[in-house]
Design a protein around this motif. Structure first.
Motif, PDB file in Angstrom:
ATOM      1  N   TYR A  85      88.446  26.441 -10.090  1.00 10.22           N
ATOM      2  CA  TYR A  85      87.927  26.311  -8.718  1.00 10.22           C
ATOM      3  C   TYR A  85      86.623  27.100  -8.559  1.00 10.22           C
ATOM      4  O   TYR A  85      85.702  26.665  -7.867  1.00 10.22           O
ATOM      5  CB  TYR A  85      88.953  26.804  -7.711  1.00 10.22           C
ATOM      6  CG  TYR A  85      89.971  25.774  -7.288  1.00 10.22           C
ATOM      7  CD1 TYR A  85      89.580  24.594  -6.660  1.00 10.22           C
ATOM      8  CD2 TYR A  85      91.331  25.991  -7.482  1.00 10.22           C
ATOM      9  CE1 TYR A  85      90.518  23.657  -6.261  1.00 10.22           C
ATOM     10  CE2 TYR A  85      92.278  25.051  -7.079  1.00 10.22           C
ATOM     11  CZ  TYR A  85      91.865  23.883  -6.466  1.00 10.22           C
ATOM     12  OH  TYR A  85      92.783  22.943  -6.061  1.00 10.22           O
TER      13      TYR A  85
ATOM     14  N   TRP B 125      82.888  25.907  -0.209  1.00  4.98           N
ATOM     15  CA  TRP B 125      83.807  26.795   0.497  1.00  4.98           C
ATOM     16  C   TRP B 125      85.256  26.390   0.241  1.00  4.98           C
ATOM     17  O   TRP B 125      86.120  27.246   0.018  1.00  4.98           O
ATOM     18  CB  TRP B 125      83.516  26.786   1.998  1.00  4.98           C
ATOM     19  CG  TRP B 125      84.501  27.625   2.761  1.00  4.98           C
ATOM     20  CD1 TRP B 125      85.594  27.187   3.450  1.00  4.98           C
ATOM     21  CD2 TRP B 125      84.513  29.053   2.861  1.00  4.98           C
ATOM     22  NE1 TRP B 125      86.281  28.260   3.992  1.00  4.98           N
ATOM     23  CE2 TRP B 125      85.639  29.408   3.641  1.00  4.98           C
ATOM     24  CE3 TRP B 125      83.679  30.052   2.370  1.00  4.98           C
ATOM     25  CZ2 TRP B 125      85.939  30.731   3.946  1.00  4.98           C
ATOM     26  CZ3 TRP B 125      83.989  31.380   2.666  1.00  4.98           C
ATOM     27  CH2 TRP B 125      85.102  31.703   3.449  1.00  4.98           C
ATOM     28  N   ILE B 126      85.546  25.088   0.264  1.00  6.66           N
ATOM     29  CA  ILE B 126      86.902  24.617  -0.014  1.00  6.66           C
ATOM     30  C   ILE B 126      87.332  25.059  -1.410  1.00  6.66           C
ATOM     31  O   ILE B 126      88.445  25.566  -1.612  1.00  6.66           O
ATOM     32  CB  ILE B 126      86.981  23.085   0.114  1.00  6.66           C
ATOM     33  CG1 ILE B 126      86.790  22.656   1.571  1.00  6.66           C
ATOM     34  CG2 ILE B 126      88.310  22.556  -0.428  1.00  6.66           C
ATOM     35  CD1 ILE B 126      86.664  21.157   1.763  1.00  6.66           C
TER      36      ILE B 126
ATOM     37  N   GLU C 203      87.870  28.891  -1.524  1.00  3.00           N
ATOM     38  CA  GLU C 203      89.079  29.275  -0.794  1.00  3.00           C
ATOM     39  C   GLU C 203      90.332  28.961  -1.604  1.00  3.00           C
ATOM     40  O   GLU C 203      91.249  29.786  -1.720  1.00  3.00           O
ATOM     41  CB  GLU C 203      89.110  28.547   0.549  1.00  3.00           C
ATOM     42  CG  GLU C 203      90.247  28.957   1.455  1.00  3.00           C
ATOM     43  CD  GLU C 203      90.206  28.220   2.782  1.00  3.00           C
ATOM     44  OE1 GLU C 203      90.468  28.856   3.811  1.00  3.00           O
ATOM     45  OE2 GLU C 203      89.908  27.000   2.771  1.00  3.00           O
ATOM     46  N   ARG C 204      90.377  27.779  -2.201  1.00  2.00           N
ATOM     47  CA  ARG C 204      91.552  27.409  -2.999  1.00  2.00           C
ATOM     48  C   ARG C 204      91.619  28.239  -4.278  1.00  2.00           C
ATOM     49  O   ARG C 204      92.705  28.591  -4.745  1.00  2.00           O
ATOM     50  CB  ARG C 204      91.511  25.921  -3.313  1.00  2.00           C
ATOM     51  CG  ARG C 204      91.737  25.078  -2.066  1.00  2.00           C
ATOM     52  CD  ARG C 204      91.953  23.631  -2.363  1.00  2.00           C
ATOM     53  NE  ARG C 204      92.136  22.891  -1.122  1.00  2.00           N
ATOM     54  CZ  ARG C 204      91.949  21.606  -0.994  1.00  2.00           C
ATOM     55  NH1 ARG C 204      91.578  20.882  -2.047  1.00  2.00           N
ATOM     56  NH2 ARG C 204      92.141  21.007   0.168  1.00  2.00           N
TER      57      ARG C 204
ATOM     58  N   PHE D   3      90.600  31.307  -4.570  1.00  2.00           N
ATOM     59  CA  PHE D   3      91.068  32.643  -4.208  1.00  2.00           C
ATOM     60  C   PHE D   3      92.586  32.640  -4.003  1.00  2.00           C
ATOM     61  O   PHE D   3      93.283  33.583  -4.401  1.00  2.00           O
ATOM     62  CB  PHE D   3      90.363  33.133  -2.944  1.00  2.00           C
ATOM     63  CG  PHE D   3      90.614  34.571  -2.642  1.00  2.00           C
ATOM     64  CD1 PHE D   3      89.969  35.559  -3.362  1.00  2.00           C
ATOM     65  CD2 PHE D   3      91.508  34.952  -1.652  1.00  2.00           C
ATOM     66  CE1 PHE D   3      90.211  36.900  -3.102  1.00  2.00           C
ATOM     67  CE2 PHE D   3      91.757  36.276  -1.381  1.00  2.00           C
ATOM     68  CZ  PHE D   3      91.101  37.266  -2.115  1.00  2.00           C
ATOM     69  N   ALA D   4      93.111  31.571  -3.392  1.00  5.60           N
ATOM     70  CA  ALA D   4      94.558  31.464  -3.209  1.00  5.60           C
ATOM     71  C   ALA D   4      95.273  31.424  -4.563  1.00  5.60           C
ATOM     72  O   ALA D   4      96.315  32.070  -4.751  1.00  5.60           O
ATOM     73  CB  ALA D   4      94.897  30.221  -2.392  1.00  5.60           C
TER      74      ALA D   4
ATOM     75  N   VAL E 106      83.573  33.634  -3.306  1.00  9.11           N
ATOM     76  CA  VAL E 106      83.556  33.525  -1.844  1.00  9.11           C
ATOM     77  C   VAL E 106      82.260  34.111  -1.292  1.00  9.11           C
ATOM     78  O   VAL E 106      81.650  33.557  -0.364  1.00  9.11           O
ATOM     79  CB  VAL E 106      84.784  34.233  -1.234  1.00  9.11           C
ATOM     80  CG1 VAL E 106      84.702  34.224   0.294  1.00  9.11           C
ATOM     81  CG2 VAL E 106      86.072  33.556  -1.690  1.00  9.11           C
TER      82      VAL E 106
ATOM     83  N   THR F 255      79.481  31.606  -1.580  1.00  7.36           N
ATOM     84  CA  THR F 255      79.555  30.513  -0.607  1.00  7.36           C
ATOM     85  C   THR F 255      79.148  30.989   0.783  1.00  7.36           C
ATOM     86  O   THR F 255      78.540  30.240   1.552  1.00  7.36           O
ATOM     87  CB  THR F 255      80.970  29.891  -0.564  1.00  7.36           C
ATOM     88  OG1 THR F 255      81.931  30.887  -0.236  1.00  7.36           O
ATOM     89  CG2 THR F 255      81.326  29.263  -1.902  1.00  7.36           C
TER      90      THR F 255
END
Length: 407
Positions: free
Chosen positions: A170, A187-188, A191-192, A194-195, A213, A216
């Motif tokens: 990612y 950004w999507i 974010e994914r 980082f999760a 992040v 972005t």
């Protein structure tokens, strides 16, 4: 970009959006704290608007994105490695609802073994650092699918490793999409990623995704948030610095490099000095240039960021003193090409356009896809084309064609 073509300069886009908003030059100049004379010169290409802190203030006043003014996103050219689907295929992979509902019945990709997945992720990152954007965008959808399948199929330690590799996949998507100006998709992906990093529990991987992040946030002009995230992420990693491995030091140091750019674009000189000092200390402890976890971190990358932040702060003299002297040959091609663009921007600001173009052309030989799809390349070529009188040289005209800039 909404309603406007690629062939305009930043200043011409400002004029287009200002008229679209029904604003006079007096009103816009007043909002951004500038004179009407300054705005008129910007819109007529007599002043180059290339500082992102200023572009952000104008974009905010016009209620558009920074990308709308600098000419992003860019259209990634088709080539033998991409086929005829580029960012659209990656967009479909990122917007696949099954990523959010893995418990629903349906087809699941075959799960690779961790070693195979690691090899695929390594190939993607190596290609990115070689500036092979076409290969990266073509491989990412399959690698993301493989990583998701691995996290759903494996358990225990294998699952943790799979989450780490999925997070890094990612991140590769986020950095590429940021380069192409696809800020929302980036950004999507960040974010994914980082999760997924949180699921793996590896502090180094989490730190690496913090950096993703931050980038972005930078791409969307959220400089203050990016600066704060740098401090928060550093605090998260600080407890492990006493016994930091080279990989740990590299990720920690690159957090501050990204943060220094955010601070410069937020015109916070004290934070720039502080962040670069922290990065310099991490590089000193590392002792040499390296590429742990694809960070390209070390003393040279710190020096590169001193030039970048100087230009963002409009300290052109500092940048011209430092930039051309930095030897980047030991770094990945992506870093070499990015510094070349910054050096060209510095030379161009000093009206040394011929030298600047020579730097860009040399970088294009090493990283054609990166140079031809970067906003700085287009801005430089647009300015050179408009500065010249009469017909442009063959070299400039050919370069303009390759970066998709018309006279």
């Amino acid at each position: 970009m909404r309603g406007i073509g690629q062939d305009l300069t930043v200043g011409e886009r400002v004029a287009w959006y200002r008229r679209r908003r029904g604003m006079s030059q007096e009103v816009l100049a007043g909002i951004v704290g500038r004179t009407v004379d300054w705005l008129s010169k910007v819109e007529n290409n007599r002043i180059e608007l290339d500082r992102l802190s200023v572009i952000r203030s104008v974009a905010t006043a016009l209620d558009v994105s920074i990308g709308d003014l600098v000419g992003e996103p860019t259209l990634l050219d088709w080539n033998a490695e991409t086929g005829t689907k580029t960012v659209s295929a990656l967009r479909e992979a990122l917007l696949n609802y099954r990523q959010l509902t893995p418990f629903l019945p349906g087809p699941v990709a075959d799960a690779p073994e961790v070693a195979q997945l690691r090899a695929e992720v390594t190939q993607v990152w190596d290609a990115y650092q070689a500036s092979r954007y076409g290969y990266v965008v073509a491989r990412l959808p399959q690698t993301l699918a493989a990583g998701q399948a691995a996290t759903q199929t494996h358990d225990g330690e294998k699952q943790e490793h799979s989450f780490a590799l999925l997070a890094l996949t990612y991140q590769a998507a986020a950095v590429l999409l940021t380069k192409l100006g696809e800020a929302d998709l980036a950004w999507i992906a960040a974010e994914r990623g980082f999760a997924a990093a949180q699921r793996c529990g590896d502090v180094v991987v989490i730190g690496s995704l913090f950096r993703s992040v931050t980038h972005t946030l930078l791409s969307t002009g959220r400089y203050r948030e990016a600066k704060q995230l740098t401090s928060d992420a550093a605090a998260f990693m600080q407890p492990g610095m006493a016994e930091a491995t080279p990989e740990y030091l590299s990720v920690y140091g690159t957090l501050f490099l990204a943060g220094s750019v955010a601070a410069a674009r937020d015109e916070d000189r004290a934070a720039v000095r502080s962040f670069l000092s922290e990065a310099d200390e991490a590089a000193r402890r590392l002792g040499h240039d390296a590429n742990h976890l694809w960070t390209a971190f070390g003393p040279t990358n710190v020096a590169i960021h001193r030039v970048t932040t100087a230009m963002d702060l409009d300290d052109v003299q500092v940048a011209i003193d430092l930039g051309p002297r930095i030897d980047t040959t030991g770094l990945p091609v992506e870093r070499q090409a990015r510094h070349a663009l910054e050096t060209a921007r510095t030379l161009s600001a000093w009206n040394r356009a011929d030298e600047a173009m020579a730097v860009v052309l040399a970088a294009e030989q090493k990283a054609p896809e990166q140079i031809r799809h970067h906003a700085i390349s287009r801005q430089l070529v647009q300015n050179w084309m408009r500065r010249g009188r009469g017909r442009p040289s063959y070299q400039l005209a050919s370069l303009a064609q390759r970066v998709h800039v018309t006279a």
